[in-house]
Design an enzyme around this catalytic site. Structure first.
Site, mmCIF file in Angstrom:
data_model
loop_
_atom_site.group_PDB
_atom_site.id
_atom_site.type_symbol
_atom_site.label_atom_id
_atom_site.label_comp_id
_atom_site.label_asym_id
_atom_site.label_seq_id
_atom_site.Cartn_x
_atom_site.Cartn_y
_atom_site.Cartn_z
ATOM 1 N N ASP A 10 22.690 -5.766 -20.635
ATOM 2 C CA ASP A 10 21.509 -4.221 -21.411
ATOM 3 C C ASP A 10 20.550 -3.939 -20.416
ATOM 4 O OD1 ASP A 10 21.049 -2.228 -21.850
ATOM 5 O OD2 ASP A 10 20.899 -1.928 -24.261
ATOM 6 N N LYS A 72 12.566 1.061 -15.547
ATOM 7 C CA LYS A 72 14.179 1.443 -15.234
ATOM 8 C C LYS A 72 13.668 3.228 -14.728
ATOM 9 C CE LYS A 72 18.145 1.893 -18.704
ATOM 10 N NZ LYS A 72 18.994 1.542 -19.795
ATOM 11 N N GLU A 173 26.365 2.783 -20.436
ATOM 12 C CA GLU A 173 25.783 2.596 -21.812
ATOM 13 C C GLU A 173 26.911 3.190 -23.051
ATOM 14 O OE1 GLU A 173 21.952 3.049 -21.838
ATOM 15 O OE2 GLU A 173 21.282 1.918 -19.669
ATOM 16 N N ASP A 195 22.982 7.976 -28.402
ATOM 17 C CA ASP A 195 21.837 6.953 -27.693
ATOM 18 C C ASP A 195 19.960 7.687 -27.620
ATOM 19 O OD1 ASP A 195 21.168 5.177 -26.445
ATOM 20 O OD2 ASP A 195 22.051 4.980 -24.635
#
Ligand code: AMP
Length: 535
Positions: A10, A72, A173, A195
Site C-alpha cells: 500500500d 503520491k 485500494e 477511506d
C-alpha cells in the site's frame, strides 16, 4: 521448494505498508522495530545522501526544501494540469516540470521524476522485507486509489519496475480493503469502504458473494483528507497567537513546519484525549526574549473546526449510493480505511448515517496492504478470487469546441470496451487526431490529458478497451484492418505534437517502401507516438 512471497504494498500518501501471506494468513511484514509501515518520505540529508522513511521525515522541520512528502498526489500527472497548479505551492519543496512535461521535484541540483521518488520508497520496502522474510522478493501487487487515471497507474507500475519489482497487478485500494475483510469468509453482503486518508477521500460500494468482489460504484474527492483537518487546527493556532502577540508566524517556513507537526500530533492525540495544550517554545522573539506558542484545544473544539469536512464525506457517500439508487440503510457493513477514520467524530457520524457502527477488526492502516498481499498470493490459483471493478472517472475525447465527449462513463464495470465512429481527416490530409482525456468535467481543460490518437484516412471506428487493471488500450477499425494501440503516453500535447512531426518525416520515407513494410511501419509509429512510456 518454498515459493517466494508476493509483497502486497500500500503505497500511501502518508505511509507505505507491506504485507505478505504465510500459511494462507496475510500479515504485515514484521521488522526489528515493529511492523513494516514507513513514512512515504524521501530526503536529501546534510551529507547529500538520499534517505527514506522515518529518517527522512525527521528532517522535514529543519530541511523542508529537500524533504519530499505527499508525492503520491503528483505522480503520473502532467505539470500543466489544473490539479498540479492547485497543489504545487502547498509543499516546502519545489515542484517542477520534468521530462515529457510530467510533474517532477527538485532535489538538490537534480530534477527527480515522481516514479523515481516512489521507487526509492518501494526499493526501501523491498530491502527491509527481504531482510525480514529471509529471502529474495521480486514480485508485488501494488495498490492505487480507485480514482487514479491511466497515466497514474502506469507511473506506479514504472516505479515498481525501477525498484526491481515485477508488478503482478495494480489493485484499487478499496477493493484491496474489501478483500482483507471478506476473503474466504463466504459473505453475501453489500459493503461500503469509507477511506479517509492523509490527502484524499474515497468511497466505494462493493457486493461480496463468496470470493467474488464486485465494485458497484465509486467516487470521492481528491482534495479532502487528513491534511485539511490539520489546516483547520493550524489556522486556529496561528490566529490565537496573532491575537495575543500581533505576530504572523505564517511567513517562517521552519516555524510553520513545526506548527504543522504539532497540529497533526494534537489531532491524533484528541482521538484519545478530550483536551490538550499545544505548546511550541521559541517560535518568535520580542525585544530579544523568546516567545512560546501555547494554545489549548479540546476534542469538542476540534469537532467544531472540522465538522463541515466530515459532512462533506457523507454528501459524497450519498452521491455515490445515489448513482445506483442504494439507500444508506441497504449497506450491510462499513469498512474503514485511512488513518483519519480514527477520529471519534468520523466514527460517530458513520454510526448515525448508516444506522450501524463501522466494522471493527479491519485495521484501517493495514487492510489495503493485507488485501493486496492476498491477491498476490492467489494470482496463480485458478478462480481463487474474482475482482470486478468499475471505472472511477469518465474517459472521453475532446470535441472541436474544447468540450469533453464521454466515451466510457464512470462506474462502468471493467474490463469493458466501447466503439465509436471517427470522422475522416479534414481536406486532403492523410491523418486526423483525437485527444483523449479523463475526468469529471464537461470541459477538457479541467480534465487530465491521457494522450493523442492519430489515425489514418480509411479508419472508420475506434474502440477504447479497459483491461482489468483499468489500463486503456485503443484499436482502430477500417478498411478491413484492426490495429491495436496501447495508450500509455506521458507526453503533453506539445511534446506529442513534436513526436508526430518527426513521424511525418519518417512516414514520407516509408511511403517509398513496399506495402507490407509500410503497414508495419505505421503500426510501430503509432505505438511510438502513443507509447512513449513502456509498461
Ligand atoms: P493514511 O494516508 O491512511 O496513512 O492516513 C494518514 C492520515 O491519518 C494523516 O492525516 C494522519 O494525521 C491521520 N491519522 C492517523 N492517526 C490518526 C488518529 N489517531 N486520529 C486522527 N487522525 C489520524
Amino acid at each position: 521448494m518454498r515459493r517466494e512471497p508476493v509483497l502486497g504494498i500500500d503505497l500511501g500518501t502518508t505511509n507505505t505498508c507491506a504485507a505478505h501471506v504465510r500459511n494462507k494468513v496475510p500479515t504485515v511484514v514484521s521488522t526489528d522495530t515493529g511492523r513494516l509501515v514507513l513514512p512515504s518520505v524521501i530526503a536529501l540529508n546534510q551529507r547529500s545522501d538520499i534517505v527514506v522513511g522515518n529518517v527522512a521525515k525527521e528532517q522535514m522541520v529543519i530541511n523542508p526544501t529537500k524533504t519530499i512528502h505527499g508525492h503520491k498526489r503528483f505522480i503520473g500527472r502532467p505539470f500543466n494540469s489544473p490539479f498540479v497548479r492547485h497543489l504545487a505551492g502547498k509543499f516546502g519543496y519545489d515542484v517542477v516540470e520534468g521530462p515529457d512535461g510530467q510533474t517532477a521535484v527538485s532535489l538538490g541540483d537534480r530534477v527527480v521524476t515522481l516514479p523515481e521518488v516512489s521507487s526509492l520508497v518501494l526499493s526501501h520496502v523491498r530491502t527491509v522485507a527481504q531482510q525480514h522474510l529471509d529471502g529474495s522478493v521480486r514480485e508485488a501487487v501494488i495498490s492505487v486509489p480507485a480514482y487514479y487515471n491511466d497515466n497514474q497507474r502506469a507511473a506506479v507500475k514504472r516505479a515498481g519496475e525501477l525498484a526491481g519489482l515485477e508488478v503482478k497487478r495494480i489493485i484499487n485500494e478499496p477493493t484491496a480493503a474489501a478483500l482483507a475483510y471478506g476473503f474466504n469468509r463466504g459473505f453475501d453482503q453489500r459493503v461500503l469502504v469509507y477511506d479517509l486518508g492523509g490527502g484524499t477521500f474515497d468511497v466505494s460500494v462493493l457486493e461480496l458473494q463468496g470470493n467474488v468482489f464486485q465494485v458497484v460504484a465509486t467516487g470521492g474527492d481528491t482534495f479532502l483528507g487528513g491534511v485539511d483537518f490539520d489546516d483547520r487546527i493550524i489556522g486556529y493556532v496561528l490566529e490565537t497567537f496573532q491575537r495575543e502577540y500581533k505576530i504572523d508566524l505564517s511567513d517562517d517556513a521552519v516555524v510553520m513546519q513545526r506548527v504543522r507537526n504539532a497540529a497533526e500530533a494534537a489531532k491524533m492525540d484528541l482521538s484519545l484525549l478530550s483536551n490538550l495544550v499545544i505548546s511550541l517554545p521559541y517560535v518568535a522573539a520580542r525585544k530579544g526574549r523568546p516567545l512560546e506558542l501555547r494554545v489549548s484545544l479540546s476534542r469538542e473544539e476540534l469537532n467544531e473546526l472540522t465538522s463541515d469536512l466530515v459532512d462533506r464525506t457523507f454528501q459524497l457517500c450519498d452521491e455515490v449510493l445515489g448513482t445506483k439508487g442504494i439507500d444508506p440503510s441497504d449497506i450491510d457493513e462499513v469498512i474503514l480505511v485511512g488513518g483519519q477514520t480514527r477520529m471519534p467524530l468520523v466514527q460517530e457520524r458513520i454510526h448515525r448515517h448508516f444506522g450501524r457502527p463501522a466494522r471493527k477488526g479491519v485495521h484501517p492502516e493495514e487492510c489495503v496492504a493485507l488485501g493486496a498481499a492476498l491477491l498476490g498470493d492467489s494470482l496463480d490459483q485458478i478462480d481463487a478470487v474474482t475482482l470486478i471493478d468499475v471505472l472511477s472517472m469518465p474517459i472521453g475525447i475532446a470535441d472541436s469546441k474544447g468540450g469533453f465527449k464521454k466515451i466510457i462513463e464512470s462506474n462502468e464495470s471493467i474490463p469493458c470496451r466501447r466503439s465509436f465512429s471517427v470522422p475522416p481527416p479534414l481536406d486532403d490530409r492523410e491523418y486526423a487526431e483525437l485527444d483523449v482525456y479523463q475526468g469529471g468535467s464537461d470541459r477538457i481543460v479541467d480534465n487530465e490529458y491521457l494522450g493523442t490518437v492519430r489515425y489514418p484516412r480509411g479508419a472508420q471506428s475506434m474502440t477504447f478497451r479497459l483491461d482489468e487493471e483499468g489500463i486503456l488500450g485503443v484499436s482502430l477499425e477500417g478498411d478491413g484492418h484492426c490495429k491495436e494501440i496501447t495508450l500509455a503516453t506521458c507526453g503533453t500535447p506539445p511534446s506529442l505534437r513534436n513526436a508526430i512531426e518527426e513521424d511525418i518525416i519518417r512516414r514520407r520515407q516509408l511511403a517509398e517502401q513496399p506495402e507490407a513494410q509500410q503497414d508495419a511501419g505505421l503500426f510501430a509509429s503509432i505505438r511510438r507516438v502513443l507509447g512513449r512510456t513502456s509498461r
